[in-house]
Design an enzyme around this catalytic site. Sequence first.
Site, PDB file in Angstrom:
ATOM      1  N   ALA A 115      11.067   1.976  17.535  1.00 58.04           N
ATOM      2  CA  ALA A 115      12.177   2.866  17.852  1.00 58.04           C
ATOM      3  C   ALA A 115      12.295   2.980  19.370  1.00 58.04           C
ATOM      4  O   ALA A 115      11.378   2.626  20.112  1.00 58.04           O
ATOM      5  CB  ALA A 115      11.946   4.236  17.224  1.00 58.04           C
TER       6      ALA A 115
ATOM      7  N   GLY B 146       9.215   1.386  13.894  1.00 55.53           N
ATOM      8  CA  GLY B 146      10.473   1.326  13.177  1.00 55.53           C
ATOM      9  C   GLY B 146      10.864  -0.091  12.814  1.00 55.53           C
ATOM     10  O   GLY B 146      11.527  -0.324  11.791  1.00 55.53           O
TER      11      GLY B 146
ATOM     12  N   GLU C 224       9.055  -0.847   9.652  1.00 56.74           N
ATOM     13  CA  GLU C 224       9.696  -0.090   8.574  1.00 56.74           C
ATOM     14  C   GLU C 224      11.023  -0.735   8.170  1.00 56.74           C
ATOM     15  O   GLU C 224      11.363  -0.800   6.988  1.00 56.74           O
ATOM     16  CB  GLU C 224       9.914   1.359   9.019  1.00 56.74           C
ATOM     17  CG  GLU C 224       8.607   2.135   9.135  1.00 56.74           C
ATOM     18  CD  GLU C 224       8.776   3.487   9.795  1.00 56.74           C
ATOM     19  OE1 GLU C 224       8.363   4.492   9.183  1.00 56.74           O
ATOM     20  OE2 GLU C 224       9.338   3.555  10.913  1.00 56.74           O
TER      21      GLU C 224
ATOM     22  N   GLU D 173       2.490   4.222  15.590  1.00 58.57           N
ATOM     23  CA  GLU D 173       2.971   5.534  16.035  1.00 58.57           C
ATOM     24  C   GLU D 173       1.838   6.486  16.379  1.00 58.57           C
ATOM     25  O   GLU D 173       1.982   7.360  17.236  1.00 58.57           O
ATOM     26  CB  GLU D 173       3.853   6.163  14.936  1.00 58.57           C
ATOM     27  CG  GLU D 173       5.196   5.495  14.738  1.00 58.57           C
ATOM     28  CD  GLU D 173       5.170   4.367  13.718  1.00 58.57           C
ATOM     29  OE1 GLU D 173       6.241   3.952  13.272  1.00 58.57           O
ATOM     30  OE2 GLU D 173       4.053   3.899  13.371  1.00 58.57           O
TER      31      GLU D 173
END
Length: 257
Positions: free
Chosen positions: A65, A108, A111, A131
């Site tokens: 992200a 992200g 994911e 993370e």
Amino acid sequence: MELIKVTEQKEPHVALIELNRPKELNALNPQLMQEVRDALVALDKNDAVRVIIITGNEQAFAAGADIKQMADKSAIDMLLLDQFTTWDQIRKTKKPIIAAVSGFALGGGCEFVMTCDMVIASETAKFGQPEIKIGTIPGAGGTQRLTKAVGKAKAMELILTGRFLSAEEAHFYGLVNKVVPKEMYLHEAFTLAKEIAQLSPVAVQLAKEAINRSFETHLDEGLTLERKNFYLTFASADQKEGMKAFIEKRKPEFKGQ
């Protein structure tokens, strides 16, 4: 669209979405994900498209992200931003999605890959949920999908340490379908997409729905949906053509009807 490129190939019915923030290693910000969502909605409605490929570049599928956009946000800011609603469209897309991954697929990005239906990986690919190293945890399904893919113990290790998986490790644990040389990963994704695109779009979409439901329900519910979708294929012209072609020993011509 500014942060992605979309290319449609009417023959053989394959569309390609390319994430296009190369300087940021395709970091996933709200604008990029909104563009992906809009593209998927349009492609799902496009009868000329039967399979969708999503890729980044050789250096990164998506390195995570966009941390710069989140660093100073409060919990309420993040709640009101509701950034993950755009991700739901990936899961809701009826047509099969293949992720073609080279380089980093982290946070992200990992994911995002796990939200797709199949994964072709370059031998340089790296997967992970790091993370924890910046004081937070996965928020777009990492704790759930990674656990279902690799098992509780391995998911605990990866998420609690932030360690990466190599492409070969990801293949061993069932996170990806196939690992190929870097110069072949996109070609291999198209090969798989073309194979699927030749089959009945109706049956492919019903099969995808049934497979995905197996992760969301108990066995009895999943079996009920599978049987319903099986019966439903007999309302399609594709089923009649497929079985007739089998009996006549010829290649079927599926039209998605």
